[in-house]
Scaffold this active site. Structure first.
Site, mmCIF file in Angstrom:
data_model
loop_
_atom_site.group_PDB
_atom_site.id
_atom_site.type_symbol
_atom_site.label_atom_id
_atom_site.label_comp_id
_atom_site.label_asym_id
_atom_site.label_seq_id
_atom_site.Cartn_x
_atom_site.Cartn_y
_atom_site.Cartn_z
ATOM 1 N N GLU A 119 0.822 -1.208 0.000
ATOM 2 C CA GLU A 119 0.000 0.000 0.000
ATOM 3 C C GLU A 119 0.862 1.267 0.000
ATOM 4 O O GLU A 119 0.581 2.240 0.701
ATOM 5 C CB GLU A 119 -0.980 -0.009 1.186
ATOM 6 C CG GLU A 119 -1.933 -1.194 1.157
ATOM 7 C CD GLU A 119 -3.054 -1.100 2.191
ATOM 8 O OE1 GLU A 119 -2.960 -0.239 3.097
ATOM 9 O OE2 GLU A 119 -4.016 -1.880 2.101
ATOM 10 N N GLU A 266 -5.418 -9.025 0.196
ATOM 11 C CA GLU A 266 -5.871 -8.995 1.592
ATOM 12 C C GLU A 266 -7.368 -8.773 1.638
ATOM 13 O O GLU A 266 -7.888 -7.889 0.951
ATOM 14 C CB GLU A 266 -5.194 -7.865 2.390
ATOM 15 C CG GLU A 266 -3.713 -8.024 2.636
ATOM 16 C CD GLU A 266 -3.134 -6.861 3.447
ATOM 17 O OE1 GLU A 266 -3.920 -6.122 4.096
ATOM 18 O OE2 GLU A 266 -1.904 -6.682 3.421
#
Length: 500
Positions: A119, A266
């Site tokens: 991220e 995820e």
């Protein structure tokens, strides 16, 4: 001639270790923010007992990779964010990283991808300019090591980089990221790599202030009038997960990229939280979300935009991480606690062979499809001998004699041993020829342990859970772990080369 045979050997060795698995699958993330991290061998034992065949690591820990060697488990290794500066500034550093963390372990460790950072664009935007150089340098290193055809490079993104995500057809990436995302998508396209996306319906639900219904976040069935409809495409959305994945597809199409698949690196739901501020972080909701997610993914449902197109998905996460900072729920996303005890019961009955931490006697241990018959026979002999399984029901004229195949008889014996050992971790492995399933294999008058059947173990001296199938401890299990006829053949070929 010797050189050609040696090249052929290397080819077989690589193919046996990294043969692809297209289509739907569920993996898990393995974090280590725990006060007591399980030993790598304990982790791999749990993975095997749960039939987890895909994992994502947040680093490339050599001890963990050593434990994963020869298991066949497909592994995503990661470059931590703190290493981006060095790798993104140096081709040589990237080459050294690949040599040390990938090439040194491949193909015994079935590494399938490198996740570059986590991220980065949303969590560390200042590092964004380093992301593409790091990915390119790592790709150069894979090419130089002749590993690029087996290992893909991508980077996991937060879904927050997608703006105006509903309706999905109007979604677009944050325009401030165009200078990075444009080249990145072209890179993924040219290398056949997926767009890695982290999808968290829990947070979408929590931040919506009641706009998103809980049932819509949890994959619960909705009446047609409650489904979300994209007015531009007339596609109906029954869950947040599909809507976010399709938003990513539409956002890529907005940048003229239409052939990069989405991989969800995820997703999950916390099973515990602060009752006052996180009332929906409960074990019931975690069970509902992950059980429905697994069925949704494994059935290759796809999304409304791409029906039937599998979305490979990694559940966050294998273990609770009790040292993670932040809100209470941050510590409780695991399927298991740090001792390997299920945090809650998944309800997967009828979903076939897949992740199965269902502890309600609704799981069974069966022979793996396509297992080598000789391996099955050896494991069957062990179960009915040293394993102390009562195999009298397999005798001619008895209820479980038919079908008279080694696979059917092995399934009966494996399951009896598994339940006789209390479904303990590692008790459904048998050198890799057994797997856990949620589908009851009982048939006719042959009732298997786990439903109405008994444990069916002889005596009180239970066999060890390592499932060694002969008196020696090493040789048989080693071949079982490799579980590839191609590799055995290639080793034989190599021996022949040196004997010439």
């Amino acid at each position: 001639m010797k050189k050609l045979l040696f090249i052929f050997f290397l080819f077989l060795l690589s193919v046996s270790a990294v043969h692809g698995e297209d289509g739907a699958y569920i993996g898990v993330n393995i974090g280590t923010a725990m006060s007591s991290v399980p030993a790598p061998t304990q982790i791999t034992t749990l993975l095997r007992s749960q039939n987890i065949r895909h994992v994502r690591l947040y680093d490339a820990d050599p001890a963990m990779l050593a434990a994963l060697a020869n298991t066949g488990i497909r592994v995503i290794v990661s470059v931590p964010n703190e290493q981006l500066l060095a790798i993104g500034n140096s081709n040589a550093t990237a080459a050294n990283w690949v040599a040390r963390n990938v090439a040194a372990h491949f193909p015994s460790v079935n590494i399938t991808a490198i996740a570059v950072g986590s991220e980065v664009l949303s969590a560390q935007p200042n590092a964004a300019p380093l992301l593409m150089p790091a990915m390119r340098y790592l790709q150069n290193a894979l090419v130089a090591a002749a590993l690029d055809r087996y290992i893909k490079i991508s980077t996991p993104h937060s879904s927050s980089i997608i703006l105006d995500s509903f309706p999905p057809s109007q979604a677009f990436f944050n325009r401030s990221l165009d200078s990075v995302l444009g080249p990145m998508l072209k890179f993924l396209q040219s290398t056949g790599s997926p767009l890695m996306l982290n999808v968290y319906p829990y947070y979408d639900y929590m931040r919506s202030n009641g706009v998103i219904p809980l049932d819509y976040a949890l994959f619960r069935p909705l009446p047609p009038n409650k489904e979300a409809v994209d007015a531009n495409t007339l596609l109906h959305y029954t869950n947040v997960f599909d809507a976010v994945v399709d938003a990513a597809y539409f956002a890529m199409a907005y940048l003229n990229v239409t052939n990069v698949p989405v991989m969800v690196t995820e997703t999950g739901w916390p099973h515990k939280g602060d009752p006052s501020s996180e009332p929906d972080a409960t074990s019931d909701n975690a069970d509902t979300y992950n059980s429905n997610l697994i069925r949704h993914v494994m059935n290759s449902t796809g999304t409304p935009k791409h029906p039937g197109v599998a979305v490979p998905t990694y559940i966050y996460e294998l273990y609770d991480e009790d040292t993670r900072p932040g809100s209470t729920s941050e510590k409780y996303w695991g399927l298991f606690d740090m001792n390997g005890i299920p945090a809650y019961t998944l309800h997967l009955t009828g979903s076939g062979v897949l992740l199965a931490n269902d502890t309600t006697n609704q799981t069974y241990c069966v022979a793996r499809d396509g297992a080598d018959p000789k391996m099955l026979q050896a494991a069957l002999d062990w179960a009915c001998g040293p394993g102390k399984v009562d195999c009298s029901a397999l005798m001619q004229g008895q209820p479980c004699y038919d079908p008279d195949t080694v696979e059917a008889h092995a399934t009966y014996a494996f399951n009896a041993y598994y339940h006789g050992m209390g479904m303990g971790s590692g008790t459904c492995y048998f050198s890799g020829v057994a797997v856990i399933t949620t589908t009851d294999p009982s048939h006719g008058s042959c009732v298997y342990a786990g439903k109405n059947g008994s444990a069916l173990l002889n005596g009180t001296s239970l066999a060890p859970s390592s499932n060694s199938t002969d008196g020696s401890s090493g040789a048989y299990r080693a071949i079982g772990d490799v579980s590839s006829l191609a590799r055995v053949v290639s080793i034989a070929l190599l021996l022949c080369i040196f004997l010439l």
